[in-house]
Motif scaffolding. Sequence first.
Motif, PDB file in Angstrom:
ATOM      1  N   GLY A  39       0.802  -1.217   0.000  1.00 39.29           N
ATOM      2  CA  GLY A  39       0.000   0.000   0.000  1.00 39.29           C
ATOM      3  C   GLY A  39       0.832   1.263   0.000  1.00 39.29           C
ATOM      4  O   GLY A  39       0.304   2.367  -0.138  1.00 39.29           O
ATOM      5  N   MET A  40       2.153   1.122   0.154  1.00 39.53           N
ATOM      6  CA  MET A  40       3.037   2.292   0.195  1.00 39.53           C
ATOM      7  C   MET A  40       3.671   2.574  -1.165  1.00 39.53           C
ATOM      8  O   MET A  40       4.455   3.509  -1.287  1.00 39.53           O
ATOM      9  CB  MET A  40       4.162   2.054   1.225  1.00 39.53           C
ATOM     10  N   MET A  41       3.349   1.784  -2.160  1.00 40.19           N
ATOM     11  CA  MET A  41       4.035   1.899  -3.442  1.00 40.19           C
ATOM     12  C   MET A  41       3.888   3.290  -4.060  1.00 40.19           C
ATOM     13  O   MET A  41       4.802   3.799  -4.683  1.00 40.19           O
ATOM     14  CB  MET A  41       3.515   0.839  -4.414  1.00 40.19           C
ATOM     15  N   LYS A  42       2.726   3.906  -3.878  1.00 38.62           N
ATOM     16  CA  LYS A  42       2.491   5.211  -4.498  1.00 38.62           C
ATOM     17  C   LYS A  42       2.961   6.367  -3.614  1.00 38.62           C
ATOM     18  O   LYS A  42       2.939   7.513  -4.049  1.00 38.62           O
ATOM     19  CB  LYS A  42       1.010   5.365  -4.816  1.00 38.62           C
ATOM     20  N   ARG A  43       3.355   6.068  -2.382  1.00 34.20           N
ATOM     21  CA  ARG A  43       3.844   7.125  -1.500  1.00 34.20           C
ATOM     22  C   ARG A  43       5.289   7.458  -1.826  1.00 34.20           C
ATOM     23  O   ARG A  43       6.012   6.668  -2.416  1.00 34.20           O
ATOM     24  CB  ARG A  43       3.727   6.678  -0.036  1.00 34.20           C
ATOM     25  N   ARG A  44       5.713   8.635  -1.401  1.00 38.60           N
ATOM     26  CA  ARG A  44       7.070   9.083  -1.680  1.00 38.60           C
ATOM     27  C   ARG A  44       7.718   9.577  -0.396  1.00 38.60           C
ATOM     28  O   ARG A  44       7.061   9.806   0.612  1.00 38.60           O
ATOM     29  CB  ARG A  44       7.041  10.195  -2.728  1.00 38.60           C
ATOM     30  N   GLY A  45       9.043   9.731  -0.465  1.00 39.38           N
ATOM     31  CA  GLY A  45       9.769  10.246   0.684  1.00 39.38           C
ATOM     32  C   GLY A  45       9.857   9.247   1.819  1.00 39.38           C
ATOM     33  O   GLY A  45      10.017   8.047   1.615  1.00 39.38           O
TER      34      GLY A  45
ATOM     35  N   ALA B 153      12.050   3.635   1.938  1.00 41.63           N
ATOM     36  CA  ALA B 153      12.563   4.189   3.197  1.00 41.63           C
ATOM     37  C   ALA B 153      13.262   3.119   4.032  1.00 41.63           C
ATOM     38  O   ALA B 153      14.389   3.320   4.507  1.00 41.63           O
ATOM     39  CB  ALA B 153      11.428   4.837   3.986  1.00 41.63           C
ATOM     40  N   ASN B 154      12.596   1.980   4.214  1.00 33.45           N
ATOM     41  CA  ASN B 154      13.210   0.908   5.009  1.00 33.45           C
ATOM     42  C   ASN B 154      14.443   0.340   4.326  1.00 33.45           C
ATOM     43  O   ASN B 154      15.413  -0.061   4.993  1.00 33.45           O
ATOM     44  CB  ASN B 154      12.192  -0.203   5.256  1.00 33.45           C
TER      45      ASN B 154
ATOM     46  N   LEU C 164      16.636   2.388  -6.131  1.00 29.81           N
ATOM     47  CA  LEU C 164      16.819   2.660  -4.704  1.00 29.81           C
ATOM     48  C   LEU C 164      17.864   3.742  -4.476  1.00 29.81           C
ATOM     49  O   LEU C 164      17.652   4.686  -3.707  1.00 29.81           O
ATOM     50  CB  LEU C 164      17.229   1.366  -3.987  1.00 29.81           C
ATOM     51  N   LEU C 165      18.996   3.641  -5.165  1.00 32.99           N
ATOM     52  CA  LEU C 165      20.093   4.563  -4.927  1.00 32.99           C
ATOM     53  C   LEU C 165      19.810   5.964  -5.458  1.00 32.99           C
ATOM     54  O   LEU C 165      20.448   6.928  -5.031  1.00 32.99           O
ATOM     55  CB  LEU C 165      21.378   4.011  -5.570  1.00 32.99           C
ATOM     56  N   LYS C 166      18.887   6.086  -6.393  1.00 30.70           N
ATOM     57  CA  LYS C 166      18.542   7.398  -6.931  1.00 30.70           C
ATOM     58  C   LYS C 166      17.300   8.001  -6.266  1.00 30.70           C
ATOM     59  O   LYS C 166      16.811   9.043  -6.712  1.00 30.70           O
ATOM     60  CB  LYS C 166      18.305   7.302  -8.437  1.00 30.70           C
ATOM     61  N   ASP C 167      16.836   7.374  -5.203  1.00 31.29           N
ATOM     62  CA  ASP C 167      15.672   7.924  -4.500  1.00 31.29           C
ATOM     63  C   ASP C 167      16.159   8.979  -3.512  1.00 31.29           C
ATOM     64  O   ASP C 167      16.125   8.805  -2.291  1.00 31.29           O
ATOM     65  CB  ASP C 167      14.906   6.807  -3.780  1.00 31.29           C
TER      66      ASP C 167
END
Length: 1179
Positions: A420-426, A432-433, A465-468
Amino acid sequence: MIAAPEIPTDFNLLQESETHFSSDTDFEDIEGKNQKQGKGKTCKKGKKGPAEKGKGGNGGGKPPSGPNRMNGHHQQNGVENMMLFEVVKMGKSAMQSVVDDWIESYKHDRDIALLDLINFFIQCSGCKGVVTAEMFRHMQNSEIIRKMTEEFDEDSGDYPLTMAGPQWKKFKSSFCEFIGLSDSQVRAFRHTSTLAAMKLMTALVNVALNLSINMDNTQRQYEAERNKMIGKRANERLELLLQKRKELQENQDEIENMMNAIFKGVFVHRYRDAIAEIRAICIEEIGIWMKMYSDAFLNDSYLKYVGWTMHDKQGEVRLKCLTALQGLYYNKELNSKLELFTSRFKDRIVSMTLDKEYDVAVQAIKLLTLVLQSSEEVLTAEDCENVYHLVYSAHRPVAVAAGEFLFKKLFSRRDPEEDGMMKRRGRQGPNANLVKTLVFFFLESELHEHAAYLVDSMWDCATELLKDWECMNSLLLEEPLSGEEALTDRQESALIEIMLCTIRQAAECHPPVGRGTGKRVLTAKEKKTQLDDRTKITELFAVALPQLLAKYSVDAEKVTNLLQLPQYFDLEIYTTGRLEKHLDALLRQIRNIVEKHTDTDVLEACSKTYHALCNEEFTIFNRVDISRSQLIDELADKFNRLLEDFLQEGEEPDEDDAYQVLSTLKRITAFHNAHDLSKWDLFACNYKLLKTGIENGDMPEQIVIHALQCTHYVILWQLAKITESSSTKEDLLRLKKQMRVFCQICQHYLTNVNTTVKEQAFTILCDILMIFSHQIMSGGRDMLEPLVYTPDSSLQSELLSFILDHVFIEQDDDNNSADGQQEDEASKIEALHKRRNLLAAFCKLIVYTVVEMNTAADIFKQYMKYYNDYGDIIKETMSKTRQIDKIQCAKTLILSLQQLFNEMIQENGYNFDRSSSTFSGIKELARRFALTFGLDQLKTREAIAMLHKDGIEFAFKEPNPQGESHPPLNLAFLDILSEFSSKLLRQDKRTVYVYLEKFMTFQMSLRREDVWLPLMSYRNSLLAGGDDDTMSVISGISSRGSTVRSKKSKPSTGKRKVVEGMQLSLTEESSSSDSMWLSREQTLHTPVMMQTPQLTSTIMREPKRLRPEDSFMSVYPMQTEHHQTPLDYNRRGTSLMEDDEEPIVEDVMMSSEGRIEDLNEGMDFDTMDIDLVLGVSMF
């Protein structure tokens, strides 16, 4: 029935195997007849009647009749009357003799013998056709295959390997014996026949698999028919299916027998052959069998061969084992059959991740990644950790493979609640984890200076991941969510460092320093990605960076990393994106950081940030330039004001005043490194500060260090300005005066009581002397001649004394830290690195002829004692000095030995023991020095002669006070000098011997006591080896010469006589020997302005041509055809010149039969043409 596309595949492989008959085999391709070919293609299945097996067909492919062949060799009209197939089928000749005959045929005519071998395989498959010489010469492979396909008999499914009867049973036996002649000592045939046998086995495995599938289908059809109701059951169909199943079973049995024969007759012996290529073929093919027909071959009986061979001594064989296993582990359906093998050989696979062959290590890691995907329980935590640390490997392919393993293990799984977090950012996004996990891993690895390596290792597999960066930024700036644990200070520092490395990798698009061979040309797609990433970075951090700096402004480590981000910005976005207010905020934060911090790293980061932002190409330049100028104005005014109070006479400066001066000076020095601050005239105030320190002697060391550095920058910036633009004579004179005065100040500080101050003064002096040496005029800059500065003898002596006192010391003497064993070891490494840099700086002065070459004697004599610490630097210095002047270098070497000898005399007296370790050490050093002269004695002829001259004079320099009946005091030095006798030419030995007799009396020649042994041994070394070194006249030809050396052109007999005849007879001209030696010295002094050696290559100067009357030995002019690349040795950690030893090649027969393999093979040793590469930090 049996599918037949396999046999023509062998036909093609046999053509490809021609490439194995190369120059390293027993056969030579004299006329270049081995260049036919394309690639063959598979034939369709053909059928043939039993009566026609092995016979030639009719038509164009039919061989003419006539008994014109014996043992299958004689050939007529391009087709052999009795072909190899017929000979093997008859079985009347021993297979060894058949093979020997074929080899003789091959030596006689390669094409015909190869054609015979091709026809052998075609006819063994049951094809009636014959490939004629005409077809072989003019037709494409595809046309030949099409022709052979037409010759197949479609009426029968039988062919020689499946036909019944004693003749065909014997044929199968002979066929296996012919193909699998594992006893052959000829590598070329053994290699070729093994490849053919293994490919035939692969084809048979494919046939067996098809038979197995057909049998299963037939069995299902039979069961389905039999299970029908009796009224609907077709009995005739049942009988046909039973008959078909019986035929298939018989064929299966035949194929299995054939496979067993090849496996036991060929594979079991050849998988441990002495030749690595043959072992590799066997392992590669068994991997195909297990993958293709896993039901029959994927069991421990076959897997054990792969497991055992993983211990092979050759990397290419180990590599084949791993690639074979990868094909098995990739199929998850086969995992259950690999469990026992995995448990048995898992430890070996894990250990292969550290294989010395990088390709093997990469494939071992990839194999473990497949094992991990098949079952995570197989690999223990310890196994995984052994792979984890390889992400920090300097070899990029290994690191990337380890990064993929790490990503699969720790980052590829998502928790169900994360869907459910796929569309969230930051901070609330799915990454994040994972970012936190990356930070935890980085901290646990305890390699905090290698974040760039970790990022690069995972760049290909974890790019998203590294470019987030948005997620990373939010983790740093936003407050943690309810129930979420906040990052610790240490974790935040690690995250900032990782974030910086990902931004650098995205902006620069190349691996970090130490990985890769340099920048490569980017593709259009990569360039677009790079531009997009820089835009994304700028838009995000132009706004966020001031906030991050404000939050972490007091943390030096975090601020240092954050301040590097603007280097990767697209500065145009500040204008196009209307982000000027954020630029102002950034400049304010940088100013605040400069005011708060005195740490050098932080201040230099601020300086570099200003330098990156002060780009005249962008419209923001004026805004940034004004901010920078205001900051420097304030710092310069403050420094002048503080300095005036600090240097007031009659007052003792307190610690607070000293701190204020130091902190301001640090800020100015850091900015002066990257910015031209000439208009603030910082030389005067720094000079005043340094001069006061010399007069009073109580100046704090840090103030002195930074004042020296700042003054150094002042001079370099003035030189840069003069060089880049037209300058007046006044500018040159002012710079010259400042530079000379500054050198005098640095020379005074060489005697300071503080070691750190002395090291700073020494380093700056070496740099100044290098920059303002005669080379400053190179490149057409003759107008800078007034600036050339040559150090006087006193300065050279002080620099050398500093090296002897602070570099050549015991490790423990320079180590004051003892806070734990690990820190102690780290401090020792750091101290050694610092000393190596100091030595390298001085050696540069020697190599560039800034100081006299004889000062190197004190360096060279330390070679043996400090070999582990500085051996590479000293050896490189020897090499470069020899390139400049061979004569002077030789005199320097003998001088270093004389110094050691005198030191030994001072310590032990003249009655020392010649068997003592001290004297033996000097002799060993002389032996190492002798080896550095290489094998080309003609090239070093004059240098060696001069060395002996100096050595003889030194040995007889001090007469014995007790009279001529006693040996001269330094006579034992001749024992050391004899180590160089082997480097003399034969005629030169006689010349040196005559010169030696000049110093000897008649009584000396009669003495035989032990004290005269050095003289006797030296005389013998000059008289011995008259015939042993005649080769030395011919340049570069060694008694142990290699293939390349043997190809050197030898001079004519006439030339050689001239060389041997042009000696100087000192017996006849002894009265003029002194003047002759003096003339030799005068003509060979090092010129004042020598050509600068090329430090990044080993371009040797051509030998100097000398007039016979000018030379001690009237050396015959060195001819250019004698020129040979100088031998040199570039491996650190091995004894100097020990590489002259001939390589020992061990070719162990790994077969259980224990035969000596490849008796006909010659071993070619490459000439050790080793080039001294400057692989040390000194240059």
